[in-house]
Structure formats: C-alpha cells, structure tokens
Design a protein around this motif. Sequence first.
Motif, PDB file in Angstrom:
ATOM      1  N   GLN A 101       0.831  -1.207   0.000  1.00 43.34           N
ATOM      2  CA  GLN A 101       0.000   0.000   0.000  1.00 43.34           C
ATOM      3  C   GLN A 101       0.867   1.258   0.000  1.00 43.34           C
ATOM      4  O   GLN A 101       0.523   2.250  -0.648  1.00 43.34           O
ATOM      5  N   SER A 102       1.969   1.205   0.707  1.00 48.79           N
ATOM      6  CA  SER A 102       2.890   2.352   0.714  1.00 48.79           C
ATOM      7  C   SER A 102       3.453   2.602  -0.677  1.00 48.79           C
ATOM      8  O   SER A 102       3.538   3.752  -1.127  1.00 48.79           O
ATOM      9  N   ALA A 103       3.841   1.544  -1.353  1.00 45.24           N
ATOM     10  CA  ALA A 103       4.385   1.689  -2.708  1.00 45.24           C
ATOM     11  C   ALA A 103       3.322   2.296  -3.632  1.00 45.24           C
ATOM     12  O   ALA A 103       3.614   3.227  -4.407  1.00 45.24           O
ATOM     13  N   PHE A 104       2.087   1.783  -3.543  1.00 42.80           N
ATOM     14  CA  PHE A 104       1.018   2.354  -4.385  1.00 42.80           C
ATOM     15  C   PHE A 104       0.776   3.822  -4.047  1.00 42.80           C
ATOM     16  O   PHE A 104       0.508   4.639  -4.942  1.00 42.80           O
ATOM     17  N   THR A 105       0.869   4.170  -2.778  1.00 46.45           N
ATOM     18  CA  THR A 105       0.661   5.568  -2.365  1.00 46.45           C
ATOM     19  C   THR A 105       1.718   6.481  -2.973  1.00 46.45           C
ATOM     20  O   THR A 105       1.399   7.552  -3.513  1.00 46.45           O
ATOM     21  N   VAL A 106       2.969   6.050  -2.906  1.00 49.26           N
ATOM     22  CA  VAL A 106       4.058   6.858  -3.465  1.00 49.26           C
ATOM     23  C   VAL A 106       3.897   6.977  -4.984  1.00 49.26           C
ATOM     24  O   VAL A 106       4.038   8.056  -5.568  1.00 49.26           O
ATOM     25  N   MET A 107       3.564   5.861  -5.612  1.00 42.95           N
ATOM     26  CA  MET A 107       3.394   5.863  -7.068  1.00 42.95           C
ATOM     27  C   MET A 107       2.230   6.777  -7.461  1.00 42.95           C
ATOM     28  O   MET A 107       2.354   7.581  -8.402  1.00 42.95           O
ATOM     29  N   ALA A 108       1.108   6.669  -6.754  1.00 49.28           N
ATOM     30  CA  ALA A 108      -0.077   7.473  -7.089  1.00 49.28           C
ATOM     31  C   ALA A 108       0.206   8.966  -6.894  1.00 49.28           C
ATOM     32  O   ALA A 108      -0.321   9.805  -7.625  1.00 49.28           O
ATOM     33  N   ASN A 109       1.049   9.293  -5.925  1.00 48.79           N
ATOM     34  CA  ASN A 109       1.382  10.694  -5.690  1.00 48.79           C
ATOM     35  C   ASN A 109       2.107  11.276  -6.906  1.00 48.79           C
ATOM     36  O   ASN A 109       1.737  12.335  -7.428  1.00 48.79           O
ATOM     37  N   SER A 110       3.123  10.573  -7.375  1.00 48.07           N
ATOM     38  CA  SER A 110       3.855  11.069  -8.555  1.00 48.07           C
ATOM     39  C   SER A 110       2.992  11.022  -9.807  1.00 48.07           C
ATOM     40  O   SER A 110       3.026  11.932 -10.639  1.00 48.07           O
ATOM     41  N   PHE A 111       2.202   9.953  -9.927  1.00 53.75           N
ATOM     42  CA  PHE A 111       1.322   9.836 -11.102  1.00 53.75           C
ATOM     43  C   PHE A 111       0.312  10.982 -11.097  1.00 53.75           C
ATOM     44  O   PHE A 111       0.018  11.568 -12.153  1.00 53.75           O
ATOM     45  N   GLY A 112      -0.196  11.312  -9.928  1.00 52.20           N
ATOM     46  CA  GLY A 112      -1.160  12.401  -9.797  1.00 52.20           C
ATOM     47  C   GLY A 112      -0.567  13.754 -10.181  1.00 52.20           C
ATOM     48  O   GLY A 112      -1.264  14.604 -10.745  1.00 52.20           O
ATOM     49  N   LYS A 113       0.708  13.939  -9.874  1.00 53.13           N
ATOM     50  CA  LYS A 113       1.356  15.200 -10.252  1.00 53.13           C
ATOM     51  C   LYS A 113       1.473  15.309 -11.774  1.00 53.13           C
ATOM     52  O   LYS A 113       1.310  16.389 -12.337  1.00 53.13           O
ATOM     53  N   ILE A 114       1.755  14.188 -12.421  1.00 55.26           N
ATOM     54  CA  ILE A 114       1.803  14.200 -13.894  1.00 55.26           C
ATOM     55  C   ILE A 114       0.390  14.408 -14.442  1.00 55.26           C
ATOM     56  O   ILE A 114       0.188  15.138 -15.419  1.00 55.26           O
ATOM     57  N   ASN A 115      -0.575  13.794 -13.804  1.00 53.32           N
ATOM     58  CA  ASN A 115      -1.979  13.941 -14.216  1.00 53.32           C
ATOM     59  C   ASN A 115      -2.391  15.415 -14.255  1.00 53.32           C
ATOM     60  O   ASN A 115      -3.058  15.851 -15.197  1.00 53.32           O
ATOM     61  N   ALA A 116      -1.984  16.168 -13.244  1.00 54.16           N
ATOM     62  CA  ALA A 116      -2.347  17.585 -13.178  1.00 54.16           C
ATOM     63  C   ALA A 116      -1.760  18.344 -14.375  1.00 54.16           C
ATOM     64  O   ALA A 116      -2.416  19.229 -14.936  1.00 54.16           O
ATOM     65  N   VAL A 117      -0.556  17.974 -14.783  1.00 53.09           N
ATOM     66  CA  VAL A 117       0.072  18.615 -15.943  1.00 53.09           C
ATOM     67  C   VAL A 117      -0.658  18.224 -17.220  1.00 53.09           C
ATOM     68  O   VAL A 117      -0.982  19.074 -18.058  1.00 53.09           O
ATOM     69  N   VAL A 118      -0.934  16.935 -17.346  1.00 57.53           N
ATOM     70  CA  VAL A 118      -1.616  16.423 -18.542  1.00 57.53           C
ATOM     71  C   VAL A 118      -2.993  17.080 -18.702  1.00 57.53           C
ATOM     72  O   VAL A 118      -3.418  17.402 -19.807  1.00 57.53           O
ATOM     73  N   LYS A 119      -3.666  17.309 -17.573  1.00 57.20           N
ATOM     74  CA  LYS A 119      -4.998  17.931 -17.613  1.00 57.20           C
ATOM     75  C   LYS A 119      -4.949  19.449 -17.762  1.00 57.20           C
ATOM     76  O   LYS A 119      -5.983  20.086 -17.896  1.00 57.20           O
ATOM     77  N   GLY A 120      -3.742  20.018 -17.687  1.00 56.43           N
ATOM     78  CA  GLY A 120      -3.622  21.463 -17.793  1.00 56.43           C
ATOM     79  C   GLY A 120      -3.913  22.182 -16.485  1.00 56.43           C
ATOM     80  O   GLY A 120      -4.067  23.403 -16.458  1.00 56.43           O
ATOM     81  N   GLU A 121      -3.987  21.428 -15.403  1.00 58.20           N
ATOM     82  CA  GLU A 121      -4.246  22.040 -14.088  1.00 58.20           C
ATOM     83  C   GLU A 121      -2.959  22.542 -13.427  1.00 58.20           C
ATOM     84  O   GLU A 121      -3.021  23.324 -12.482  1.00 58.20           O
ATOM     85  N   ALA A 122      -1.837  22.039 -13.916  1.00 60.50           N
ATOM     86  CA  ALA A 122      -0.535  22.503 -13.428  1.00 60.50           C
ATOM     87  C   ALA A 122       0.318  22.825 -14.654  1.00 60.50           C
ATOM     88  O   ALA A 122       0.133  22.225 -15.720  1.00 60.50           O
TER      89      ALA A 122
END
Length: 150
Positions: free
Chosen positions: A37-58
């Motif tokens: 679960q910790s590994a998924f949490t760390v991965m989702a955090n970085s993936f989410g940061k890329i998601n914000a860029v892809v969506k134009g939110e960052a």
Amino acid sequence: MKLKHIVLTVLAPTLLASAGVASAQFQKPEDAIKYRQSAFTVMANSFGKINAVVKGEASFNKDDVAKNAAVVAMISTLPWQAFGPGTEGGNALPAVWSENAKFKAASEKLQLAAVNLNTAAQSGDLEAIKKAFGATGATCKGCHDDFKKK
Ligand code: ASC
C-alpha cells in the motif's frame, strides 16, 4: 548518476526481465500489506502530479515531470513482491491469488507502460507524455477493475 539515468540504463532492462529492484521479505502479512500500500501511495502521488500537468491544471515543468515519471517507473516494480501467499487482505480481492497469472500479467503491463511514460517524460515532449500517461492510467484502471476492492 541522476535518477532518470539510473532508471533508463539500469532499471528498464531489469523490468523486462520481470524482476523488481529489491526482494522484500515480511514477518507478518500486515507488513506485506503495508509495504504494497505504501508503494502504491508513493506511485499514485507522482502519477497524480503528472496527471495535473496532462490535464492542464498545473504548468508543464519538464524536469518535474521527468522526475515523477522516473519515480512511477521505479516504484511500479515494487508492490508485486508483497502479494505472496498468505498476504491476502487489505484492498486486494481474492482474485489476486486465485488468478495469479492474470494478476502478474496486469502488473507487467503497468511496469512496461511506466517505462514508456518515463521515456516520453525524459524526452520532454508533452504530446508523447500525454499519450503515454493515458496508456499507463489504463493499466492502473484495468488492474483495479479485476483485483482491487471498490
Ligand atoms: C491515479 C491513481 C490511480 C490511477 C487510476 C487510473 O492517479 O491514483 O489509481 O491514476 O485512477 O485509472
């Protein structure tokens, strides 16, 4: 050596051989659950940061996306060793164990997609990043549909 170079030169061939960067052992099932679960949490955090860029939110900062994609590629190798026999529970459905070959195949799809995302991210080409990001997210979702509690 920079992280992105380590990932590109060392990790990618390792991924293709289906081995993680570490082989963890767990005293108790709860330890394995916490690890994955910790590994998924760390991965989702970085993936989410890329998601914000892809969506134009960052705003698009190439170096940040490259770092986050390298984290996703590296961490995507880790959770699977913590789904061994006797570690049922957490958010995992019983299918992880009863259909383990299918689960393993799904995990490998993510790892390969994450390497492709990392390659795109290191190139700094936002259109390529968007495409590879979508493909990676589809592998997350595909596995969740079959193997994760809703
Ligand atoms: C995320 C995240 C996931 C995936 C998934 C993609 O950012 O935490 O589990 O993307 O939602 O479909």
